[in-house]
Scaffold this motif. Structure first.
Motif, PDB file in Angstrom:
ATOM      1  N   VAL A 120      72.768  79.553 136.315  1.00 39.13           N
ATOM      2  CA  VAL A 120      72.115  78.867 135.040  1.00 39.13           C
ATOM      3  C   VAL A 120      73.001  77.448 134.652  1.00 39.13           C
ATOM      4  O   VAL A 120      74.174  77.884 134.483  1.00 39.13           O
ATOM      5  N   PRO A 121      72.688  76.381 135.173  1.00 43.33           N
ATOM      6  CA  PRO A 121      73.317  75.221 134.688  1.00 43.33           C
ATOM      7  C   PRO A 121      73.305  74.865 133.151  1.00 43.33           C
ATOM      8  O   PRO A 121      72.164  75.020 132.713  1.00 43.33           O
ATOM      9  N   VAL A 122      74.467  74.629 132.517  1.00 47.36           N
ATOM     10  CA  VAL A 122      74.475  74.609 131.087  1.00 47.36           C
ATOM     11  C   VAL A 122      75.270  73.298 130.521  1.00 47.36           C
ATOM     12  O   VAL A 122      76.091  73.066 131.332  1.00 47.36           O
ATOM     13  N   PHE A 151      68.008  73.863 125.424  1.00 45.26           N
ATOM     14  CA  PHE A 151      67.065  74.521 126.534  1.00 45.26           C
ATOM     15  C   PHE A 151      67.873  75.309 127.508  1.00 45.26           C
ATOM     16  O   PHE A 151      67.366  76.431 128.057  1.00 45.26           O
ATOM     17  N   ASP A 152      69.090  75.267 127.439  1.00 49.32           N
ATOM     18  CA  ASP A 152      69.920  75.838 128.373  1.00 49.32           C
ATOM     19  C   ASP A 152      70.173  77.200 127.752  1.00 49.32           C
ATOM     20  O   ASP A 152      70.454  78.384 128.514  1.00 49.32           O
ATOM     21  N   GLU A 153      70.298  77.249 126.427  1.00 44.28           N
ATOM     22  CA  GLU A 153      70.345  78.702 125.996  1.00 44.28           C
ATOM     23  C   GLU A 153      69.295  79.555 126.439  1.00 44.28           C
ATOM     24  O   GLU A 153      69.502  80.760 126.486  1.00 44.28           O
ATOM     25  N   SER A 210      78.951  74.492 134.502  1.00 45.18           N
ATOM     26  CA  SER A 210      78.706  73.231 133.666  1.00 45.18           C
ATOM     27  C   SER A 210      79.662  71.971 134.346  1.00 45.18           C
ATOM     28  O   SER A 210      80.836  72.542 134.865  1.00 45.18           O
ATOM     29  N   ILE A 211      79.063  71.038 134.145  1.00 44.15           N
ATOM     30  CA  ILE A 211      79.855  69.938 134.592  1.00 44.15           C
ATOM     31  C   ILE A 211      80.082  68.905 133.415  1.00 44.15           C
ATOM     32  O   ILE A 211      79.131  68.572 132.923  1.00 44.15           O
ATOM     33  N   GLY A 212      81.349  68.610 133.271  1.00 42.92           N
ATOM     34  CA  GLY A 212      81.863  67.808 132.291  1.00 42.92           C
ATOM     35  C   GLY A 212      83.233  68.188 131.733  1.00 42.92           C
ATOM     36  O   GLY A 212      84.196  68.457 132.466  1.00 42.92           O
ATOM     37  N   LEU A 257      67.164  75.999 134.711  1.00 41.59           N
ATOM     38  CA  LEU A 257      67.847  75.041 134.085  1.00 41.59           C
ATOM     39  C   LEU A 257      67.076  74.673 132.856  1.00 41.59           C
ATOM     40  O   LEU A 257      65.867  75.188 132.755  1.00 41.59           O
ATOM     41  N   GLY A 258      67.464  73.952 131.802  1.00 41.35           N
ATOM     42  CA  GLY A 258      66.820  73.436 130.863  1.00 41.35           C
ATOM     43  C   GLY A 258      65.828  72.497 131.043  1.00 41.35           C
ATOM     44  O   GLY A 258      66.124  71.775 132.218  1.00 41.35           O
ATOM     45  N   LYS A 259      64.817  72.321 130.481  1.00 44.16           N
ATOM     46  CA  LYS A 259      63.774  71.178 131.082  1.00 44.16           C
ATOM     47  C   LYS A 259      64.238  69.654 130.701  1.00 44.16           C
ATOM     48  O   LYS A 259      64.033  68.971 131.365  1.00 44.16           O
ATOM     49  N   GLN A 260      65.140  69.738 129.573  1.00 44.25           N
ATOM     50  CA  GLN A 260      66.006  68.315 129.532  1.00 44.25           C
ATOM     51  C   GLN A 260      67.188  68.753 128.746  1.00 44.25           C
ATOM     52  O   GLN A 260      67.232  69.649 127.880  1.00 44.25           O
ATOM     53  N   ALA A 261      68.135  68.009 128.674  1.00 44.55           N
ATOM     54  CA  ALA A 261      69.235  67.867 127.820  1.00 44.55           C
ATOM     55  C   ALA A 261      68.936  66.952 126.582  1.00 44.55           C
ATOM     56  O   ALA A 261      68.266  65.669 126.530  1.00 44.55           O
ATOM     57  N   ILE A 262      69.164  67.381 125.588  1.00 46.10           N
ATOM     58  CA  ILE A 262      68.838  66.761 124.350  1.00 46.10           C
ATOM     59  C   ILE A 262      69.614  65.480 123.989  1.00 46.10           C
ATOM     60  O   ILE A 262      69.163  64.947 122.928  1.00 46.10           O
ATOM     61  N   ASP A 263      70.658  65.276 124.660  1.00 43.64           N
ATOM     62  CA  ASP A 263      71.350  63.960 124.602  1.00 43.64           C
ATOM     63  C   ASP A 263      70.800  62.840 125.303  1.00 43.64           C
ATOM     64  O   ASP A 263      70.555  61.697 124.743  1.00 43.64           O
ATOM     65  N   ASP A 264      70.504  62.910 126.621  1.00 43.41           N
ATOM     66  CA  ASP A 264      69.892  61.992 127.336  1.00 43.41           C
ATOM     67  C   ASP A 264      68.483  62.180 127.687  1.00 43.41           C
ATOM     68  O   ASP A 264      67.768  61.045 128.022  1.00 43.41           O
ATOM     69  N   ASP A 265      68.134  63.089 127.201  1.00 45.32           N
ATOM     70  CA  ASP A 265      66.438  63.419 127.507  1.00 45.32           C
ATOM     71  C   ASP A 265      66.188  63.075 128.680  1.00 45.32           C
ATOM     72  O   ASP A 265      64.770  62.279 128.816  1.00 45.32           O
ATOM     73  N   SER A 266      66.703  63.148 129.696  1.00 44.60           N
ATOM     74  CA  SER A 266      66.431  62.774 131.016  1.00 44.60           C
ATOM     75  C   SER A 266      65.246  63.478 131.856  1.00 44.60           C
ATOM     76  O   SER A 266      64.275  63.009 132.255  1.00 44.60           O
ATOM     77  N   ASN A 267      65.279  64.714 131.803  1.00 40.85           N
ATOM     78  CA  ASN A 267      64.282  65.678 132.218  1.00 40.85           C
ATOM     79  C   ASN A 267      64.177  65.274 133.740  1.00 40.85           C
ATOM     80  O   ASN A 267      63.090  64.983 134.356  1.00 40.85           O
ATOM     81  N   GLN A 268      65.261  65.324 134.476  1.00 42.19           N
ATOM     82  CA  GLN A 268      65.416  65.012 135.924  1.00 42.19           C
ATOM     83  C   GLN A 268      66.155  65.945 136.916  1.00 42.19           C
ATOM     84  O   GLN A 268      65.868  65.929 137.896  1.00 42.19           O
ATOM     85  N   THR A 269      66.962  66.565 136.145  1.00 40.21           N
ATOM     86  CA  THR A 269      68.249  67.142 137.186  1.00 40.21           C
ATOM     87  C   THR A 269      67.209  68.444 137.778  1.00 40.21           C
ATOM     88  O   THR A 269      67.529  68.488 139.089  1.00 40.21           O
ATOM     89  N   GLY A 270      66.544  69.301 137.088  1.00 39.86           N
ATOM     90  CA  GLY A 270      66.051  70.051 137.849  1.00 39.86           C
ATOM     91  C   GLY A 270      64.967  69.892 138.849  1.00 39.86           C
ATOM     92  O   GLY A 270      65.180  70.496 140.058  1.00 39.86           O
TER      93      GLY A 270
END
Ligand code: AMP
Length: 249
Positions: free
Chosen positions: A5-7, A38-40, A62-64, A115-128
């Motif tokens: 699970v990527p968070v 979405f990651d929760e 997590s990457i960061g 994964l989450g469908k998107q990260a709420i900071d960048d709203d990319s919706n791409q990683t998955g």
């Protein structure tokens, strides 16, 4: 079956983001940070699959920045078994994230990556989606229901016209939508227990992935302020105003 699970650590959804004075990005100084909502949901789903006896181990990654450890500890307190931090101070774009996660998957051989469908900071919706492409694995995005049956998983997806159910063979990638579940709060004893769960520390170089930026952010601006409205006395005045603005005939 293992579940990965990527968070992501992001600005808390209740915090109001402020744009840096030079317009280069969002100011993160003294802002409350939390796990991407979405990651929760993804962690919760993985833990439920473990509780049902479907999964044997839940691994949060997590990457960061170093502080992303806090986000990983939250996943461990919710019920994940171990965590991996790939530490970097650079901002990592979805393609580089997907490359790193693909390397983690090569080592872990998880049956599901949620994964989450998107990260709420960048709203990319791409990683998955990028991860599914790199690993050549089936994907069920925007999941509102997940059911594992033997070597396959049924994913009900929230699409514009309603709900679509797809059956994927595992290993597979799933991205979570809001209605999949309601994540649990970590109890105090579990928060204490999480402190001694394993958390591996890595760097992008350990995986041989170039995380150099391919995108250039030209400018970040605040949304325009809403101008004050006008009160009208009655419908006639409203219609007259709309006609005067040219929005009603
Ligand atoms: P995005 O494509 O940036 O909208 O992110 C989609 C999902 O990818 C998130 O909900 C996370 O599950 C995962 N993800 C994005 N960024 C990171 C990160 N820095 N570390 C771990 N997982 C991430």
């Amino acid at each position: 079956m293992k579940i990965l699970v990527p968070v992501k650590r992001v600005i808390d959804y209740n915090a109001k983001p402020r744009v840096k004075a030079d317009g280069t990005g969002v100011d993160l100084a003294n802002v409350k940070m939390s796990m991407n909502p979405f990651d929760e949901i993804a962690v919760e789903e993985a833990i439920r699959l473990k509780e049902k006896g479907v999964a044997t181990e839940v691994i949060a990654v997590s990457i960061g920045v170093a502080k992303a450890q806090e986000t990983l500890r939250t996943s461990l307190a919710m019920g994940a078994d171990r965590a991996i931090l790939i530490q970097t101070d650079e901002e990592v774009e979805p393609l580089a994230l997907a490359k790193l996660l693909a390397k983690v998957q090569e080592e872990e051989g998880a049956g599901l990556i949620i994964l989450g469908k998107q990260a709420i900071d960048d709203d990319s919706n791409q990683t998955g989606q990028m991860l599914a492409a790199l690993l050549n694995l089936p994907q069920g995005t925007f999941a509102s229901k997940v059911e594992v049956e033997g070597d396959s998983v049924s994913v009900t997806r929230e699409v514009d016209g309603g709900l679509e159910t797809v059956k994927l063979s595992t290993p597979a990638i799933i991205t979570t939508d809001l209605r999949l579940n309601e994540p649990r709060y970590a109890s105090l004893p579990n928060i204490m227990k999480a402190k001694s769960k394993p958390l591996a520390q890595k760097t992008p170089a350990d995986y041989g992935v170039d995380i150099g930026a391919r995108l250039e952010t030209l400018k970040v601006v605040e949304p325009p302020k809403r101008t004050a409205g006008v009160k009208v006395a009655d419908v006639d005045e409203l219609v007259a105003k709309l006609k005067a603005m040219g929005v009603a005939a």
